[in-house]
Design a protein around this motif. Structure first.
Motif, mmCIF file in Angstrom:
data_model
loop_
_atom_site.group_PDB
_atom_site.id
_atom_site.type_symbol
_atom_site.label_atom_id
_atom_site.label_comp_id
_atom_site.label_asym_id
_atom_site.label_seq_id
_atom_site.Cartn_x
_atom_site.Cartn_y
_atom_site.Cartn_z
ATOM 1 N N VAL A 1 0.848 -1.195 0.000
ATOM 2 C CA VAL A 1 0.000 0.000 0.000
ATOM 3 C C VAL A 1 0.884 1.245 0.000
ATOM 4 O O VAL A 1 1.808 1.345 0.802
ATOM 5 C CB VAL A 1 -0.933 0.028 1.219
ATOM 6 C CG1 VAL A 1 -1.729 1.316 1.258
ATOM 7 C CG2 VAL A 1 -1.889 -1.163 1.215
ATOM 8 N N GLN A 2 0.583 2.143 -0.904
ATOM 9 C CA GLN A 2 1.288 3.427 -0.942
ATOM 10 C C GLN A 2 0.303 4.513 -0.510
ATOM 11 O O GLN A 2 -0.861 4.490 -0.894
ATOM 12 C CB GLN A 2 1.807 3.737 -2.342
ATOM 13 C CG GLN A 2 2.908 2.791 -2.813
ATOM 14 C CD GLN A 2 2.347 1.463 -3.282
ATOM 15 O OE1 GLN A 2 1.380 1.410 -4.030
ATOM 16 N NE2 GLN A 2 2.949 0.371 -2.832
ATOM 17 N N ALA A 23 -4.816 6.161 -0.837
ATOM 18 C CA ALA A 23 -4.055 4.917 -0.842
ATOM 19 C C ALA A 23 -4.119 4.265 -2.213
ATOM 20 O O ALA A 23 -5.120 4.369 -2.929
ATOM 21 C CB ALA A 23 -4.607 3.961 0.210
ATOM 22 N N SER A 24 -3.056 3.589 -2.565
ATOM 23 C CA SER A 24 -3.023 2.835 -3.815
ATOM 24 C C SER A 24 -2.288 1.525 -3.572
ATOM 25 O O SER A 24 -1.604 1.356 -2.570
ATOM 26 C CB SER A 24 -2.323 3.643 -4.915
ATOM 27 O OG SER A 24 -0.993 3.951 -4.548
ATOM 28 N N ARG A 26 -2.301 -2.341 -2.664
ATOM 29 C CA ARG A 26 -3.027 -3.429 -1.996
ATOM 30 C C ARG A 26 -4.162 -2.877 -1.139
ATOM 31 O O ARG A 26 -4.258 -3.145 0.059
ATOM 32 C CB ARG A 26 -2.016 -4.199 -1.136
ATOM 33 C CG ARG A 26 -2.521 -5.449 -0.470
ATOM 34 C CD ARG A 26 -1.422 -6.005 0.452
ATOM 35 N NE ARG A 26 -1.925 -6.937 1.426
ATOM 36 C CZ ARG A 26 -2.009 -8.244 1.208
ATOM 37 N NH1 ARG A 26 -1.577 -8.758 0.091
ATOM 38 N NH2 ARG A 26 -2.485 -9.036 2.153
ATOM 39 N N THR A 27 -5.048 -2.123 -1.751
ATOM 40 C CA THR A 27 -6.059 -1.421 -0.972
ATOM 41 C C THR A 27 -7.149 -2.336 -0.433
ATOM 42 O O THR A 27 -7.832 -1.980 0.522
ATOM 43 C CB THR A 27 -6.686 -0.300 -1.805
ATOM 44 O OG1 THR A 27 -7.241 -0.880 -2.995
ATOM 45 C CG2 THR A 27 -5.658 0.745 -2.183
ATOM 46 N N MET A 30 -6.886 -3.067 3.375
ATOM 47 C CA MET A 30 -6.890 -2.011 4.381
ATOM 48 C C MET A 30 -8.066 -2.199 5.314
ATOM 49 O O MET A 30 -9.206 -2.268 4.859
ATOM 50 C CB MET A 30 -6.973 -0.635 3.712
ATOM 51 C CG MET A 30 -5.817 -0.330 2.788
ATOM 52 S SD MET A 30 -5.799 1.409 2.295
ATOM 53 C CE MET A 30 -7.424 1.552 1.564
ATOM 54 N N ASN A 76 -10.616 5.031 -1.638
ATOM 55 C CA ASN A 76 -9.454 4.592 -0.852
ATOM 56 C C ASN A 76 -8.763 5.782 -0.180
ATOM 57 O O ASN A 76 -7.529 5.895 -0.197
ATOM 58 C CB ASN A 76 -8.452 3.847 -1.737
ATOM 59 C CG ASN A 76 -9.018 2.571 -2.296
ATOM 60 O OD1 ASN A 76 -9.666 1.804 -1.587
ATOM 61 N ND2 ASN A 76 -8.805 2.339 -3.588
ATOM 62 N N VAL A 97 -2.089 2.938 7.592
ATOM 63 C CA VAL A 97 -3.038 1.879 7.241
ATOM 64 C C VAL A 97 -2.667 0.611 7.992
ATOM 65 O O VAL A 97 -1.486 0.248 8.054
ATOM 66 C CB VAL A 97 -3.023 1.597 5.726
ATOM 67 C CG1 VAL A 97 -3.672 0.262 5.418
ATOM 68 C CG2 VAL A 97 -3.723 2.707 4.973
ATOM 69 N N GLU A 99 -3.762 -3.564 8.406
ATOM 70 C CA GLU A 99 -4.490 -4.650 7.749
ATOM 71 C C GLU A 99 -5.146 -5.588 8.752
ATOM 72 O O GLU A 99 -6.014 -6.375 8.373
ATOM 73 C CB GLU A 99 -3.536 -5.442 6.850
ATOM 74 C CG GLU A 99 -2.974 -4.631 5.698
ATOM 75 C CD GLU A 99 -2.060 -5.448 4.812
ATOM 76 O OE1 GLU A 99 -1.382 -6.362 5.326
ATOM 77 O OE2 GLU A 99 -2.024 -5.170 3.594
ATOM 78 N N TYR A 115 1.470 0.334 7.202
ATOM 79 C CA TYR A 115 1.948 1.228 6.157
ATOM 80 C C TYR A 115 1.846 2.673 6.638
ATOM 81 O O TYR A 115 0.871 3.047 7.300
ATOM 82 C CB TYR A 115 1.131 1.051 4.871
ATOM 83 C CG TYR A 115 1.136 -0.364 4.359
ATOM 84 C CD1 TYR A 115 0.088 -1.225 4.627
ATOM 85 C CD2 TYR A 115 2.215 -0.835 3.611
ATOM 86 C CE1 TYR A 115 0.101 -2.528 4.182
ATOM 87 C CE2 TYR A 115 2.227 -2.139 3.155
ATOM 88 C CZ TYR A 115 1.169 -2.978 3.443
ATOM 89 O OH TYR A 115 1.188 -4.269 2.997
#
Length: 126
Positions: A1-2, A23-24, A26-27, A30, A76, A97, A99, A115
């Motif tokens: 996740v970025q 976020a971009s 592996r959204t 999240m 996101n 973020v 998970e 993240y």
């Protein structure tokens, strides 16, 4: 996740700012999104966090009643509306973020978050 945060800037005491963090990657994984901050010469501290469907929301005592966290899962993106800003709110704000579905007690803990964004500077002048 970025994570890409924006919205920081210079504001007078009593003013408002709205931070956003997109976020971009592996959204889909999240669960929690939130914000931490670090003031000059101080340790990093939690600010607010929100669960995937918004049923769990955490605020640090210092911002409760002044800040509001929200998220738009379709975009996101997590937001932090900051009202009645004080000079002591001056800090670099980081979006985060997580998970894992940790308990409410962990929402203010860095351990829950996987993240971190690059930070956006908020400066509140007196």
């Amino acid at each position: 996740v970025q994570l890409q945060a924006c919205g920081g800037g210079l504001v007078q005491a009593g003013g408002s700012l709205r931070l956003s963090c997109a976020a971009s990657g592996r959204t889909f994984s999240m669960y929690y999104m939130g914000w931490f901050r670090q003031a000059p010469g101080k340790e990093r501290e939690s600010v607010a966090a929100i669960s995937l469907n918004g049923d769990r929301i955490y605020y640090a005592g210092s911002v409760k009643g002044r800040f509001t966290i929200s998220r738009d899962n379709a975009k996101n993106t997590v937001y932090l509306q900051m009202n009645s800003l004080k000079p002591e709110d001056t800090a670099v704000y980081y979006c985060v973020v997580g998970e894992r579905r940790g308990s409410y007690d962990l929402l203010g803990s860095e351990r829950l978050y996987d993240y971190w964004g690059q930070g956006t500077l908020v400066t509140v002048s007196s």
